[in-house]
Motif scaffolding. Structure first.
Motif, PDB file in Angstrom:
ATOM      1  N   SER A  17       0.824  -1.202   0.000  1.00  0.00           N
ATOM      2  CA  SER A  17       0.000   0.000   0.000  1.00  0.00           C
ATOM      3  C   SER A  17       0.862   1.257   0.000  1.00  0.00           C
ATOM      4  O   SER A  17       1.714   1.433   0.870  1.00  0.00           O
ATOM      5  CB  SER A  17      -0.916   0.028   1.220  1.00  0.00           C
ATOM      6  N   SER A  18       0.606   2.135  -0.962  1.00  0.00           N
ATOM      7  CA  SER A  18       1.304   3.419  -1.021  1.00  0.00           C
ATOM      8  C   SER A  18       0.524   4.523  -0.331  1.00  0.00           C
ATOM      9  O   SER A  18       0.929   5.685  -0.353  1.00  0.00           O
ATOM     10  CB  SER A  18       1.539   3.816  -2.484  1.00  0.00           C
ATOM     11  N   TRP A  19      -0.599   4.164   0.304  1.00  0.00           N
ATOM     12  CA  TRP A  19      -1.484   5.153   0.914  1.00  0.00           C
ATOM     13  C   TRP A  19      -0.817   5.769   2.149  1.00  0.00           C
ATOM     14  O   TRP A  19      -0.516   5.094   3.123  1.00  0.00           O
ATOM     15  CB  TRP A  19      -2.799   4.502   1.318  1.00  0.00           C
ATOM     16  N   GLY A  20      -0.575   7.068   2.104  1.00  0.00           N
ATOM     17  CA  GLY A  20      -0.083   7.781   3.275  1.00  0.00           C
ATOM     18  C   GLY A  20       1.346   7.484   3.664  1.00  0.00           C
ATOM     19  O   GLY A  20       1.760   7.771   4.790  1.00  0.00           O
ATOM     20  N   ASN A  21       2.142   6.919   2.760  1.00  0.00           N
ATOM     21  CA  ASN A  21       3.542   6.677   3.083  1.00  0.00           C
ATOM     22  C   ASN A  21       4.365   6.692   1.800  1.00  0.00           C
ATOM     23  O   ASN A  21       3.860   6.426   0.710  1.00  0.00           O
ATOM     24  CB  ASN A  21       3.718   5.336   3.818  1.00  0.00           C
ATOM     25  N   GLY A  22       5.651   7.002   1.947  1.00  0.00           N
ATOM     26  CA  GLY A  22       6.550   6.983   0.806  1.00  0.00           C
ATOM     27  C   GLY A  22       7.390   5.734   0.736  1.00  0.00           C
ATOM     28  O   GLY A  22       8.223   5.579  -0.172  1.00  0.00           O
ATOM     29  N   HIS A  23       7.188   4.827   1.693  1.00  0.00           N
ATOM     30  CA  HIS A  23       8.002   3.616   1.746  1.00  0.00           C
ATOM     31  C   HIS A  23       7.686   2.669   0.594  1.00  0.00           C
ATOM     32  O   HIS A  23       8.591   2.065   0.002  1.00  0.00           O
ATOM     33  CB  HIS A  23       7.782   2.893   3.076  1.00  0.00           C
ATOM     34  N   TRP A  50      -5.026  -0.289   8.332  1.00  0.00           N
ATOM     35  CA  TRP A  50      -4.904   0.915   7.514  1.00  0.00           C
ATOM     36  C   TRP A  50      -4.425   0.571   6.105  1.00  0.00           C
ATOM     37  O   TRP A  50      -5.005   0.987   5.101  1.00  0.00           O
ATOM     38  CB  TRP A  50      -3.949   1.895   8.190  1.00  0.00           C
ATOM     39  N   TYR A  51      -3.348  -0.204   6.015  1.00  0.00           N
ATOM     40  CA  TYR A  51      -2.823  -0.541   4.694  1.00  0.00           C
ATOM     41  C   TYR A  51      -3.651  -1.615   4.012  1.00  0.00           C
ATOM     42  O   TYR A  51      -3.769  -1.620   2.780  1.00  0.00           O
ATOM     43  CB  TYR A  51      -1.353  -0.958   4.806  1.00  0.00           C
ATOM     44  N   ALA A  52      -4.245  -2.511   4.802  1.00  0.00           N
ATOM     45  CA  ALA A  52      -5.095  -3.547   4.198  1.00  0.00           C
ATOM     46  C   ALA A  52      -6.274  -2.937   3.459  1.00  0.00           C
ATOM     47  O   ALA A  52      -6.727  -3.464   2.436  1.00  0.00           O
ATOM     48  CB  ALA A  52      -5.578  -4.507   5.285  1.00  0.00           C
ATOM     49  N   GLU A  53      -6.771  -1.813   3.943  1.00  0.00           N
ATOM     50  CA  GLU A  53      -7.917  -1.156   3.308  1.00  0.00           C
ATOM     51  C   GLU A  53      -7.534  -0.382   2.051  1.00  0.00           C
ATOM     52  O   GLU A  53      -8.408   0.003   1.268  1.00  0.00           O
ATOM     53  CB  GLU A  53      -8.570  -0.180   4.309  1.00  0.00           C
ATOM     54  N   HIS A  54      -6.243  -0.154   1.840  1.00  0.00           N
ATOM     55  CA  HIS A  54      -5.811   0.699   0.728  1.00  0.00           C
ATOM     56  C   HIS A  54      -4.688   0.043  -0.078  1.00  0.00           C
ATOM     57  O   HIS A  54      -3.746   0.717  -0.504  1.00  0.00           O
ATOM     58  CB  HIS A  54      -5.335   2.061   1.256  1.00  0.00           C
ATOM     59  N   ARG A  55      -4.780  -1.233  -0.312  1.00  0.00           N
ATOM     60  CA  ARG A  55      -3.717  -1.912  -1.050  1.00  0.00           C
ATOM     61  C   ARG A  55      -3.818  -1.624  -2.547  1.00  0.00           C
ATOM     62  O   ARG A  55      -4.883  -1.702  -3.135  1.00  0.00           O
ATOM     63  CB  ARG A  55      -3.783  -3.424  -0.805  1.00  0.00           C
ATOM     64  N   VAL A 241      -3.358  10.135  -4.993  1.00  0.00           N
ATOM     65  CA  VAL A 241      -2.979   9.791  -6.357  1.00  0.00           C
ATOM     66  C   VAL A 241      -2.172   8.500  -6.284  1.00  0.00           C
ATOM     67  O   VAL A 241      -1.081   8.471  -5.689  1.00  0.00           O
ATOM     68  CB  VAL A 241      -2.134  10.905  -7.019  1.00  0.00           C
ATOM     69  N   ALA A 242      -2.695   7.432  -6.849  1.00  0.00           N
ATOM     70  CA  ALA A 242      -2.003   6.143  -6.831  1.00  0.00           C
ATOM     71  C   ALA A 242      -0.708   6.246  -7.629  1.00  0.00           C
ATOM     72  O   ALA A 242      -0.605   7.049  -8.572  1.00  0.00           O
ATOM     73  CB  ALA A 242      -2.901   5.065  -7.422  1.00  0.00           C
ATOM     74  N   PRO A 243       0.313   5.464  -7.271  1.00  0.00           N
ATOM     75  CA  PRO A 243       1.592   5.547  -7.991  1.00  0.00           C
ATOM     76  C   PRO A 243       1.461   5.432  -9.504  1.00  0.00           C
ATOM     77  O   PRO A 243       2.159   6.124 -10.242  1.00  0.00           O
ATOM     78  CB  PRO A 243       2.381   4.371  -7.403  1.00  0.00           C
ATOM     79  N   ALA A 244       0.551   4.583  -9.966  1.00  0.00           N
ATOM     80  CA  ALA A 244       0.384   4.421 -11.412  1.00  0.00           C
ATOM     81  C   ALA A 244      -0.083   5.705 -12.079  1.00  0.00           C
ATOM     82  O   ALA A 244       0.120   5.892 -13.292  1.00  0.00           O
ATOM     83  CB  ALA A 244      -0.601   3.290 -11.699  1.00  0.00           C
ATOM     84  N   ASP A 245      -0.691   6.602 -11.303  1.00  0.00           N
ATOM     85  CA  ASP A 245      -1.206   7.858 -11.848  1.00  0.00           C
ATOM     86  C   ASP A 245      -0.271   9.037 -11.625  1.00  0.00           C
ATOM     87  O   ASP A 245      -0.581  10.160 -12.046  1.00  0.00           O
ATOM     88  CB  ASP A 245      -2.577   8.166 -11.234  1.00  0.00           C
ATOM     89  N   HIS A 246       0.862   8.809 -10.953  1.00  0.00           N
ATOM     90  CA  HIS A 246       1.803   9.906 -10.709  1.00  0.00           C
ATOM     91  C   HIS A 246       2.306  10.552 -12.005  1.00  0.00           C
ATOM     92  O   HIS A 246       2.357  11.789 -12.100  1.00  0.00           O
ATOM     93  CB  HIS A 246       2.994   9.417  -9.879  1.00  0.00           C
ATOM     94  N   PRO A 247       2.699   9.764 -13.014  1.00  0.00           N
ATOM     95  CA  PRO A 247       3.184  10.419 -14.243  1.00  0.00           C
ATOM     96  C   PRO A 247       2.153  11.355 -14.877  1.00  0.00           C
ATOM     97  O   PRO A 247       2.508  12.448 -15.349  1.00  0.00           O
ATOM     98  CB  PRO A 247       3.519   9.239 -15.157  1.00  0.00           C
ATOM     99  N   ALA A 248       0.889  10.940 -14.887  1.00  0.00           N
ATOM    100  CA  ALA A 248      -0.152  11.796 -15.451  1.00  0.00           C
ATOM    101  C   ALA A 248      -0.332  13.055 -14.609  1.00  0.00           C
ATOM    102  O   ALA A 248      -0.557  14.152 -15.149  1.00  0.00           O
ATOM    103  CB  ALA A 248      -1.468  11.031 -15.549  1.00  0.00           C
ATOM    104  N   PHE A 249      -0.221  12.928 -13.289  1.00  0.00           N
ATOM    105  CA  PHE A 249      -0.322  14.087 -12.398  1.00  0.00           C
ATOM    106  C   PHE A 249       0.798  15.072 -12.704  1.00  0.00           C
ATOM    107  O   PHE A 249       0.561  16.289 -12.844  1.00  0.00           O
ATOM    108  CB  PHE A 249      -0.258  13.620 -10.945  1.00  0.00           C
ATOM    109  N   TYR A 250       2.022  14.566 -12.818  1.00  0.00           N
ATOM    110  CA  TYR A 250       3.143  15.466 -13.102  1.00  0.00           C
ATOM    111  C   TYR A 250       3.049  16.052 -14.504  1.00  0.00           C
ATOM    112  O   TYR A 250       3.418  17.214 -14.726  1.00  0.00           O
ATOM    113  CB  TYR A 250       4.467  14.723 -12.912  1.00  0.00           C
ATOM    114  N   ALA A 251       2.555  15.253 -15.464  1.00  0.00           N
ATOM    115  CA  ALA A 251       2.420  15.761 -16.835  1.00  0.00           C
ATOM    116  C   ALA A 251       1.423  16.904 -16.916  1.00  0.00           C
ATOM    117  O   ALA A 251       1.522  17.758 -17.807  1.00  0.00           O
ATOM    118  CB  ALA A 251       2.000  14.631 -17.769  1.00  0.00           C
ATOM    119  N   ALA A 252       0.471  16.946 -15.989  1.00  0.00           N
ATOM    120  CA  ALA A 252      -0.534  18.009 -15.975  1.00  0.00           C
ATOM    121  C   ALA A 252      -0.053  19.247 -15.230  1.00  0.00           C
ATOM    122  O   ALA A 252      -0.812  20.204 -15.060  1.00  0.00           O
ATOM    123  CB  ALA A 252      -1.829  17.495 -15.346  1.00  0.00           C
ATOM    124  N   SER A 253       1.216  19.239 -14.767  1.00  0.00           N
ATOM    125  CA  SER A 253       1.764  20.335 -13.961  1.00  0.00           C
ATOM    126  C   SER A 253       2.875  21.052 -14.724  1.00  0.00           C
ATOM    127  O   SER A 253       3.839  20.417 -15.157  1.00  0.00           O
ATOM    128  CB  SER A 253       2.336  19.790 -12.645  1.00  0.00           C
TER     129      SER A 253
END
Length: 379
Positions: A17-23, A50-55, A241-253
């Motif tokens: 789970s990438s929710w709420g952490n950078g690990h 917490w992580y089980a709910e957001h895997r 923003v899920a990791p898979a969507d990070h590139p699209a987020f940055y591309a829109a910035s």
């Protein structure tokens, strides 16, 4: 001479789970590249609601992923831990001190601590807060892998007795963070979980510019922001923003903002994984200032330090487009050359093999010091 692949066990905060952490994104990039070097990996993650709910990763194709409920349940993996060539315990692992002591007792080869939060960890140790690391464990671990470089490494060795403190910055997987075709939606964005010690900087370098320039568009993405924050109308709030969507987020910035936690500013030499991800995606970065920044990206050529709302607005409204594109291209080239996951995995392998060789040499010297064959056999 080609050396045999390593069997590695990692006990980390989260891979699933990438929710709420950078690990999670850090582990994913590093371990995928490590597996591509031919090594076998088992990642053990403490089962938490917490992580089980957001895997967002349940079946990685680069390692085995397994969950344990508590310390007693960790016993199921004792044989795998004991037989591994190296075991890594990460920062913020629940009951990390107890986990580390069990790992050290079970595995007599190489045990390492991977600190993705080094300045925070050292501040906790100063306050006698041993939530996931204790001073005696630093001495017991063969290797201390640190997200912070510079003078902090010497401090870990000299003050806390680490046999070997080595820098292992975060990294980026270029395949997961490509530079996509760009349609600018925001003039400036920020991606990060809320942290009280970053909020004043976020206010100064994004919210205040947004208030002064209502004709510009801004975005803040990440969970756990308090309800009472007064968001300007031209700031889009995105919960996650899920990791898979990070590139699209940055591309829109057009630009994105890097904000460093207070403990990491004090320590210096602590680049954020978001910094490498944004650069790999080809988005120019504005950043707060910290010692060691110039060793990662060159200010003025690859990254732009800012101190005030005026600095931010001057760049957003005044920097020529050609200069913005040159900055983005230079940062991307530097990160792909120096901070890719493949390079970091090679560094990790070198650190682990160094520790394995050092432990082997110590064992050999110990054997030579025995006075009789019977003493050797009793070991």
């Amino acid at each position: 001479m080609m050396r045999a692949p390593l069997r590695l066990v990692v006990l980390g905060l989260s891979l699933s789970s990438s929710w709420g952490n950078g690990h999670a994104t850090t582990y994913r990039a590093l371990l995928r590249a490590f597996a591509e070097r031919g090594h076998a990996i088992l990642f053990l993650e403490r089962e938490t609601p917490w992580y089980a709910e957001h895997r967002d990763l349940t079946e990685p194709d680069f390692c085995d992923l397994a969950f344990y409920r508590d310390l007693a349940d960790l016993e199921r993996f004792r044989e795998r831990i004991a037989s591994a060539d190296a075991v890594i315990v990460g920062s913020y692992v629940p009951e990390g001190v107890a986990v580390g002591r069990r790992v050290r007792a079970w595995n007599r080869r190489v045990c390492a601590f991977y600190d993705i939060d080094t300045p925070v960890t050292l501040a906790k140790l100063e306050a006698r807060d041993h939530a996931y690391l204790a001073p005696d464990l630093i001495e017991a671990y063969d290797l201390y892998l640190s997200f912070t470089g510079g003078p902090t490494l010497r401090r870990i060795e000299e003050r806390y007795g680490s046999p070997a403190a080595r820098r292992l910055y975060c990294s980026v997987d270029p395949d997961a963070y490509p530079a996509l075709p760009r349609t600018a939606r925001w003039d400036l964005s920020y991606l990060g979980t809320h942290s009280p010690d970053r909020q004043s900087t976020l206010t100064r370098l994004l919210l205040e510019p947004a208030r002064r320039a209502p004709h510009l568009r801004f975005a803040v993405a990440g969970p756990q922001y308090p309800r009472e924050i007064d968001w300007p109308r031209n700031v889009d709030r995105i919960e996650h923003v899920a990791p898979a969507d990070h590139p699209a987020f940055y591309a829109a910035s057009r630009y994105t903002l890097n904000i460093t936690r207070a403990d990491m500013i004090r320590a210096g030499y602590s680049p954020s994984v978001r910094l490498f991800e944004a650069a790999a995606c080809g988005t120019p970065i504005l950043t707060d200032r910290w010692e060691g920044l110039q060793t990662v990206l060159v200010p003025g050529r690859e990254i732009l330090p800012v101190d005030t709302a005026e600095d931010v607005l001057d760049l957003l409204e005044g920097q020529p487009e050609a200069a913005r594109l040159r900055l983005a291209a230079a940062a991307r080239a530097r990160v792909l050359a120096s901070h890719s996951a493949a390079q970091r995995a090679a560094e990790l392998e070198a650190h682990l093999r160094e520790a394995i060789d050092r432990r082997g040499n110590i064992s050999a010297r110990s054997m030579l010091g025995k006075t009789s064959a019977s003493e050797v056999l009793r070991e």
